[in-house]
Design an enzyme around this catalytic site. Structure first.
Site, PDB file in Angstrom:
ATOM      1  N   SER A 252       2.966  17.429   8.247  1.00 27.67           N
ATOM      2  CA  SER A 252       3.637  16.711   7.168  1.00 27.67           C
ATOM      3  C   SER A 252       3.191  15.260   7.213  1.00 27.67           C
ATOM      4  CB  SER A 252       5.158  16.776   7.348  1.00 27.67           C
ATOM      5  OG  SER A 252       5.589  18.113   7.271  1.00 27.67           O
TER       6      SER A 252
ATOM      7  N   TYR B 179      -1.256  -7.991  -5.001  1.00 29.74           N
ATOM      8  CA  TYR B 179      -2.086  -7.153  -5.844  1.00 29.74           C
ATOM      9  C   TYR B 179      -2.774  -6.017  -5.091  1.00 29.74           C
ATOM     10  CZ  TYR B 179      -1.763 -11.223  -8.948  1.00 29.74           C
ATOM     11  OH  TYR B 179      -1.315 -12.259  -9.713  1.00 29.74           O
TER      12      TYR B 179
END
Length: 294
Positions: free
Chosen positions: A186, A199
């Site tokens: 997982s 950004y």
């Protein structure tokens, strides 16, 4: 840890990765109200960037839930935090789990990721759970401030390492132990809250898990993500100015920053088959109440 106004003392760390042991206050990686129930008993888990912040809290809860834990850290910069975390999870581990392991590595390079996977497999025999948590972020007011070395550094940590670790763990699962537990790895791919001055950090971590989950679901490998809001970790004083750090978390409906222990149970849920066996390609949002659409 209910909602309410919270301010931190102004503080700034001049280098990344940040250091947890010098933060004021220290992030909360555990909670006395948490009641483990062997959700990860017998599993082998690898957490990148596990020495501090959310990674440390995940290491601690995975250990409490019965997993054998290996985590990575940056040598020279995170030695004390890594040593502290290793001691914590040694004390937290269950009787049938093996001793935890801390592996120093710069995960931006394929050969380093291969060494981490090899070290874990040689020590424990296989890998069941991979948590890609290592991350860097830098504040900037304009894309004009982002030069090539900075862009490459962030992508190596936040993109390359995730692909390298995932690919190598999947190869190990497929070729190295074909009879072991359905290749059940997982993966939790971590994203942070959207901020106009982060950004390249945003761009790195948005949506990676979707494509990987579609590719790996046929192999019995579930891939999910955790997208925390403003969480009090070493990334914060290492990324923001002192004034911004002191007001950190005030922008969400709960009007406070979250703590790593408030995020870590999401990773336990996604890593536990009895809790989330029908989850793949999904993202959990422990973010203080910010509404997320799509």
């Amino acid at each position: 840890m209910a909602s309410g106004e919270q301010k931190f003392p102004p503080q700034k760390q001049d280098t990344q990765p940040g250091k947890e042991h010098v933060m004021d206050p220290l992030p909360q990686f555990t909670c006395p109200d948490y009641k483990p129930s062997n959700k990860l008993q017998g599993k082998i888990a690898v957490i990148t960037g596990g020495d501090s912040g959310i990674g440390r809290a995940v290491c601690n809860l995975f250990s409490l839930e019965g997993a054998t834990v290996a985590f990575t850290y940056v040598k020279g910069d995170e030695d004390k935090d890594a040593k502290d975390t290793l001691e914590m999870i040694k004390n937290a581990k269950t009787a049938d789990a093996k001793d935890p392991m801390a592996v120093a590595a710069d995960l931006g390079f394929d050969e380093n990721c291969k060494r981490v996977v090899d070290d874990v497999v040689n020590a424990y025999g296989h890998i069941d759970i991979l948590v890609n948590n290592a991350a860097e972020q830098y504040e900037c007011s304009s894309v004009e401030e982002i030069d090539e070395p900075r862009l490459e550094r962030v992508f190596r940590t936040n993109i390359f390492s995730y692909f390298f670790m995932t690919r190598l763990a999947c190869i190990e699962a497929h070729e190295g132990r074909k009879q072991h537990y359905k290749h059940n790895i997982s993966e939790c791919i971590q994203r942070k809250c959207k901020t106009t001055r982060l950004y390249i950090y945003q761009g790195c971590n948005c949506g990676i898990y979707k494509g990987i989950s579609l590719q790996l679901v046929s192999k019995g490998i579930r891939v999910n993500g955790v997208a925390p809001g403003p969480i009090w970790t070493p990334l914060i004083p290492a990324s923001f100015k002192e004034e911004e750090t002191s007001q950190f978390g005030g922008q969400v409906p709960m009007n406070r920053a979250g703590q790593p222990i408030e995020v870590a149970p999401s990773y336990v849920f996604l890593a536990s088959n009895q809790c989330s066996s029908y989850f793949t390609g999904q993202v959990l949002h422990p973010n203080g109440g910010t509404v997320v659409n799509g």
